[in-house]
Design an enzyme around this catalytic site. Sequence first.
Site, PDB file in Angstrom:
ATOM      1  N   GLU A 136     -10.655 -14.433 -20.384  1.00 55.17           N
ATOM      2  CA  GLU A 136     -11.246 -15.017 -19.190  1.00 55.17           C
ATOM      3  C   GLU A 136     -12.028 -16.297 -19.508  1.00 55.17           C
ATOM      4  OE1 GLU A 136     -12.639 -16.211 -15.929  1.00 55.17           O
ATOM      5  OE2 GLU A 136     -11.503 -14.461 -15.928  1.00 55.17           O
ATOM      6  N   ARG A 180     -16.641  -9.109  -4.200  1.00 49.26           N
ATOM      7  CA  ARG A 180     -15.826  -9.074  -5.336  1.00 49.26           C
ATOM      8  C   ARG A 180     -16.577  -8.604  -6.562  1.00 49.26           C
ATOM      9  NH1 ARG A 180     -14.050 -13.269  -9.068  1.00 49.26           N
ATOM     10  NH2 ARG A 180     -11.847 -13.346  -9.024  1.00 49.26           N
ATOM     11  N   GLN A 232     -14.081 -14.205  10.455  1.00 51.96           N
ATOM     12  CA  GLN A 232     -14.132 -12.684  10.085  1.00 51.96           C
ATOM     13  C   GLN A 232     -15.454 -12.257   9.344  1.00 51.96           C
ATOM     14  OE1 GLN A 232     -10.284 -12.802   7.665  1.00 51.96           O
ATOM     15  NE2 GLN A 232      -9.266 -11.463   9.379  1.00 51.96           N
ATOM     16  N   ASP A 265      -2.448 -13.794  -7.451  1.00 52.89           N
ATOM     17  CA  ASP A 265      -2.736 -15.209  -6.914  1.00 52.89           C
ATOM     18  C   ASP A 265      -1.670 -16.227  -7.390  1.00 52.89           C
ATOM     19  OD1 ASP A 265      -4.339 -14.009  -4.660  1.00 52.89           O
ATOM     20  OD2 ASP A 265      -6.089 -15.306  -5.504  1.00 52.89           O
TER      21      ASP A 265
END
Length: 447
Positions: A33, A107, A221, A306
């Site tokens: 990461e 998240r 939203q 993604d």
Amino acid sequence: MSGFRVVVLGAGPGGLFTAHALAAAGIDFIVLERQPEIERFRGALLVAWPPTMRLMDQLGLYEAMLKISTRIISKTHVTHDGQPLCSGPLFDAMEKELGYPSLGFSRGNLLRVLYEALPDRKTKVRANANAARIEEHQDGVRVHLEDGDVVEGSIVIAADGVHSLAREYIQRHGELSSDAQPLQSPMSTTYLTIFGKARGRDDDIALGDFVESHGPGIASQSLRLLDATFFTVLKRLPKPAAPSKRKFTREELDGFVADMGDVTIFPGITLREIWPSRETGEAVLLHQEEGIAESWHHGRVAIVGDAAHKMTSVNGQGAMTAFLSATVLVNELRRALLGANQQPSTEDIEGVFAKYQQSRMQTAAGVVGFGAAVSRFITWGDEGNEAQDRENSRQEGRLVGYAKSMYLPLFRESPILDFIPFESKQGASPWAMESVPPSRPSSRPRL
């Protein structure tokens, strides 16, 4: 399997889910990461639909997910200026059909659940490990990091996002283009979006009701959870643009809010009214990309999430689609490693990756296309969208009927990890892939 190791690029939701699936399959891995920390608590609202929760149940994470989440029950549509369109128990209906709830959470909380439950996480996940270059050789891969370190493995599975290094590697080698030649990204930027999180609790906002406002070129939203309220406002760009890593300034963020201040966030509440209660560190302005890569693999390198299939936040299926793709990929990989050849050649690996893409491409492309169509519809992008939107609102039970016709067939077909016995929850509609109840307690095998 001794000596076989997967290098996973990216410790976002897709990368950490892939790591869980690999661990459950007994396949060695390391996650790289680029960010300095794994548990990053900033981040937008995510929705876990029933197929996601079924996978979490299979991995033993169902109860942990319930603790960080709020059950979503209904959905409400209004116009951008607050006129009511329609509402209905869409999410509750999906739970009754499939047996699993739909949950809303941040998240950051999802990352915490996935990371803290990962076996050997301290040695299997590396932060500050920014991949700069991928190199293949006859028997494996080398990932060169920006700090000069080199990480070796058998294959790369990259969940490294829309600006994917691995996807560029696949494109460059697949198209036999030179390193100096610019590549055409399969993704395009269509919407400018603000993601925000409001602090405190507002009992005037219905808990677990997902609110969506529609309007000419704009939409929002929003959802109130038990511990926070999340809101998103999208503005359609005049024309699609190439993806960019550009970071917007505070002045640009404030300007967007000033322009969009009258957009309805919840019934009776506008962006301008909720903005003062925001958590300043949680408000961000960014471009949203959408698109799908033509090829998801080359040699010993494959992409998920993604990096392969990107959609806007509007259909709320980005994380789910990433998890389902990773599920199929790990199923195929495990099946290959259980065969006679436990040191697969590059040709063997390419066969695994080809089966993975063939299995998932049509479904993922459909989800991306559906998301693009919905995004355009709710921003009244085509002539007649507004009239159709208002006409739909007059149909009793429209939202539930829509969900059962559009979502349910897709969700029922969702894959699961085919090597983990578990007792699946069931609703009125049977899952296409049935679970196998566990016959006895077992530990995770090592391949």
